[in-house]
Design an enzyme around this catalytic site. Structure first.
Site, short mmCIF file in Angstrom:
data_model
loop_
_atom_site.label_atom_id
_atom_site.label_comp_id
_atom_site.label_asym_id
_atom_site.label_seq_id
_atom_site.Cartn_x
_atom_site.Cartn_y
_atom_site.Cartn_z
N CYS A 2 0.88 -1.17 0.00
CA CYS A 2 0.00 0.00 0.00
C CYS A 2 0.91 1.21 0.00
O CYS A 2 1.57 1.50 1.00
CB CYS A 2 -0.91 -0.01 1.23
SG CYS A 2 -1.97 1.44 1.37
N GLU A 106 -3.83 1.30 -6.07
CA GLU A 106 -2.86 0.29 -6.47
C GLU A 106 -2.72 0.35 -7.99
O GLU A 106 -3.61 0.87 -8.69
CB GLU A 106 -3.31 -1.11 -6.01
CG GLU A 106 -2.22 -2.17 -6.06
CD GLU A 106 -0.97 -1.74 -5.31
OE1 GLU A 106 -0.03 -1.27 -5.99
OE2 GLU A 106 -0.93 -1.88 -4.08
#
Length: 244
Positions: A2, A106
């Protein structure tokens, strides 16, 4: 992993949602939180035992670190190794936290080597309570830096179409255990660090400018009209504008 997330909600609404007890911090919305920047964290205050909502810096600095220059390298902690790694094991034992997010970003690689950015949020539109660890580090000049890291695990089958890792999203019924308000052995806590159900996620393509730290506006969450994602990665963006 992340490497970017977004949190646009009013801190007062987050304070009510997470039932924190300290004065609500005045913290700005961000549609592109990056490592080394501050964001809000829910933690159990070490003196009062109450839940606090505080701004901490993203990128954990261990207590024993000589300086804070490598903090960005510790933006994530893998669920399968955090109990053993020197950088995280003390925080896992004593300083666990929740990292509120409206969602995270992402990047998916295509066969030609290109990348497409995706936003990931809860389909319900509720805030994510991501498992994290926090730490306090005392600088040589005596000032304190409080920082956090985001815990990641293997991706569920939907998130795996974008990336093989994802943040651990904890449901409300385990917040007490994770924050240390209930006593649990370490092995029980580690069992909480699993992927969220795939059906709970909404994933949609967004503008790749989110990869630039200086880009920070609500338009980052709009669906990229030029993207041609797989059907499973083209959900309608949920309503993230309501109170938490």
């Amino acid at each position: 992993m992340c490497g970017r997330f977004f949190l646009q909600r009013d801190p007062a609404g987050l304070a009510r949602y997470f039932e924190t007890r300290n004065p609500t911090p005045n913290h700005p919305a961000s549609w592109n939180v990056a490592p080394t920047q501050d964001s809000l964290v829910v933690r159990r205050h070490p003196e009062t035992g109450q839940r606090h909502l505080d701004p901490l810096r993203w990128g954990l600095v261990p207590r024993w670190a000589k300086d804070a220059k490598d903090a960005a390298k510790l933006m994530n902690a893998r669920a399968d190794t955090l109990a053993e790694k020197p950088s995280f094991r003390d925080a896992f034992a004593k300083r666990r936290c929740l990292v509120p997010m409206d969602g995270f970003y992402e990047w998916r690689k295509d066969e030609a080597g290109g990348k497409q950015a995706y936003a990931v949020a809860l389909a319900s539109g509720a805030p994510m309570a991501v498992a994290g660890l926090w730490e306090g580090w005392k600088a040589p000049d005596g000032t304190w830096l409080r920082s956090f890291t985001v815990i990641t695990t293997d991706a569920n089958e939907k998130q795996a179409l974008v990336h093989h890792r994802m943040p651990v999203i904890l449901p409300p019924e385990v917040w007490d255990a994770w924050l240390g308000e209930e006593e649990h052995p370490p092995e029980d806590l580690l069992e909480l660090l699993v992927p969220s159900p795939a059906e709970e996620l909404a994933i949609w393509p967004v503008d790749n400018r989110v990869g630039r730290v200086g880009e920070n506006d609500a338009r980052l969450l709009a669906r990229d009209p030029l993207a041609m994602p797989p059907r499973e990665l083209d959900d309608p963006p949920p309503d993230l504008t309501g109170d938490a």
